[in-house]
Write an enzyme that holds these catalytic residues in place. Structure first.
Site, PDB file in Angstrom:
ATOM      1  N   CYS A  47       0.783  -1.235   0.000  1.00  0.00           N
ATOM      2  CA  CYS A  47       0.000   0.000   0.000  1.00  0.00           C
ATOM      3  C   CYS A  47       0.815   1.287   0.000  1.00  0.00           C
ATOM      4  O   CYS A  47       0.673   2.130  -0.885  1.00  0.00           O
ATOM      5  CB  CYS A  47      -0.940   0.000   1.205  1.00  0.00           C
ATOM      6  SG  CYS A  47      -2.093  -1.388   1.238  1.00  0.00           S
ATOM      7  N   HIS A  52      -2.649   6.476   4.835  1.00  0.00           N
ATOM      8  CA  HIS A  52      -1.563   5.503   4.949  1.00  0.00           C
ATOM      9  C   HIS A  52      -0.214   6.026   4.484  1.00  0.00           C
ATOM     10  O   HIS A  52       0.645   5.274   4.021  1.00  0.00           O
ATOM     11  CB  HIS A  52      -1.913   4.220   4.182  1.00  0.00           C
ATOM     12  CG  HIS A  52      -1.275   3.002   4.772  1.00  0.00           C
ATOM     13  ND1 HIS A  52      -1.316   1.756   4.166  1.00  0.00           N
ATOM     14  CD2 HIS A  52      -0.578   2.827   5.920  1.00  0.00           C
ATOM     15  CE1 HIS A  52      -0.675   0.880   4.904  1.00  0.00           C
ATOM     16  NE2 HIS A  52      -0.220   1.490   5.978  1.00  0.00           N
TER      17      HIS A  52
END
Length: 437
Positions: free
Chosen positions: A74, A130
């Protein structure tokens, strides 16, 4: 020299129409799925999962068959997408940012949102960030987003939902998360339909834990994973409806992709590997783009590109100048999207496993030089394993042609060495990122 200049000028004649900005800067809706597999979309061959809204966008625009994430997990992939740079340049390639980590996108790095904000766009991040959380300067509102509504971490971490800097009092309920994010995104479109806006719809689906809403539970033939993907497709339809209801469809660019390959469920479409691997299944992802009147309908292209290309491409769409001091790895693929060019602007694309180059691809060939075996990352050439794949005939990376084509191996290996040298020098660390252990 004359031959070179003649070809350069002819190329400029071909490309210039695609660079001409629209009369009004277009709205940009960038939809990013989390761990969606290459083979989980109908337009890419899915049979047990139904994605009519994404498929409709593919019919109305272009589908790229050889599009890649810039990371196989990610954080590095999202860093590359938002900055147009391989994540190793900004110290974001070593893995995913955890709750205990203190690093994030460095202050000197420009994001798409910051670029468009300077152009007068209203900007929003709805969904997962994130990319750093330890200080306010690492969070979305400090990185170009006027509105942030969503999660600072993946949805498998216990955390609150944030609206800008404040935690929302409602608890995080997995099965209702896609619906909540979608409702917020629709409201953002409704409130900003009269001005240019950039909506980064950063879904948490279909990342684990999988939980579909009651309306979609049991709706697919692919278990809970399929239910979650079909709800994600519903969300795409809600955004399309909002754009059309507000009468702005003709001047709205919609882009859809995924941050990496699938894990632990999902389909890579027959490609080798999945999330966190060096193989195609870890990096190759769906990509669909629609811009009525600018991107021709119903096209597919095998030109290779990567999510780092979205930064300069969106900038070109919006007529936003790129900072002179900015070092970009991404290239403007607007000529490819509009049909003005059928060639990749990249000589090679690099695939990183954490902060080391694991492979690279040219348009027709690919080498893989690092892979995990029994949870140990191995430098394959050091074990006399030279993996060279012809992507025209063997996109599933099953049979190496290194022994048959030593000339091609040497050619790609030279590109590998060049990349090792460049990114080792660019990395904000003393530790080497590439080469032998």
């Amino acid at each position: 020299m004359i031959f070179f200049l003649r070809n350069l000028l002819s190329g400029l004649v071909l490309v210039l129409p695609a660079f001409a900005p629209a009369a009004d800067p277009p709205n940009v809706v960038l939809i990013l799925a989390d761990d969606l597999g290459y083979g989980d979309v109908g337009a890419y061959g899915a049979r047990v999962i139904e994605t009519p809204n994404i498929d409709r966008l593919a019919r109305d625009g272009i589908r790229m068959t050889d599009f890649y994430a810039s990371g196989n997990v990610c954080t590095p992939s999202r860093a590359g997408l938002l900055t147009g740079r391989y994540a190793v340049r900004d110290g974001m390639a070593a893995g995913t940012v955890t709750v205990d980590d203190t690093h994030g996108l460095p202050p000197g790095t420009t994001t798409i949102a910051e670029l468009l904000q300077r152009r007068g766009y209203r900007t929003a991040l709805i969904g997962k960030w994130h990319l750093g959380h330890h200080t306010e300067g690492q969070r979305p509102n400090a990185r170009g987003f006027d509105l942030f509504y969503g999660l600072l971490h993946p949805n498998d971490v216990e955390q609150p939902v944030y609206r800008n800097a404040e935690a929302v009092p409602e608890p995080l309920e997995q099965s209702r998360l896609t619906g909540r994010l979608t409702g917020e995104a629709v409201r953002f479109i409704d409130r900003n339909a009269d001005r240019p806006f950039f909506l980064f719809m950063s879904h948490t689906a279909p990342h684990i834990p999988l939980a579909a809403s009651p309306e979609f539970a049991g709706s697919s033939r692919a278990g809970t994973y399929g239910d979650v993907v079909q709800e994600l497709d519903w969300s795409v339809g809600e955004l399309l409806d909002a754009v059309e209801r507000n009468g702005i469809a003709e001047n709205t660019v919609i882009l859809i992709t995924s941050d990496n390959g699938p894990f632990p469920e999902g389909s890579s479409g027959g490609l080798r590997g999945g999330k966190a691997t060096a193989w195609e299944g870890g990096f190759r992802v769906p990509f669909v783009a629609r811009w009525p009147g600018r991107i021709p309908e119903g096209r597919a292209t095998g030109v290779m590109a990567m999510n780092i290309d979205l930064f300069p491409t969106v900038a070109a769409m919006a007529g936003a100048p790129l900072p002179d001091s900015l070092t970009l790895d991404g290239r403007n693929i607007l000529p490819v999207l509009t049909g003005a060019s059928n060639e990749s602007p990249h000589e090679a694309l690099y695939f990183f496993n954490h902060d080391r180059i694991a492979g690279l691809r040219t348009q027709d060939w690919k080498i893989v030089v690092r892979a995990d075996y029994r949870n140990i990352e191995r430098w394959l050439p050091g074990r006399d394993l030279r993996l060279l794949f012809d992507m025209r005939t063997d996109p599933t990376e099953r049979y190496s042609l290194a022994a048959h084509r030593p000339d091609k191996w040497r050619e790609l290996n030279a590109l590998l060495i060049r990349g090792q040298q460049e990114f080792n020098a660019a990395k904000p660390s003393r530790h080497p990122i590439c080469g032998t252990p």
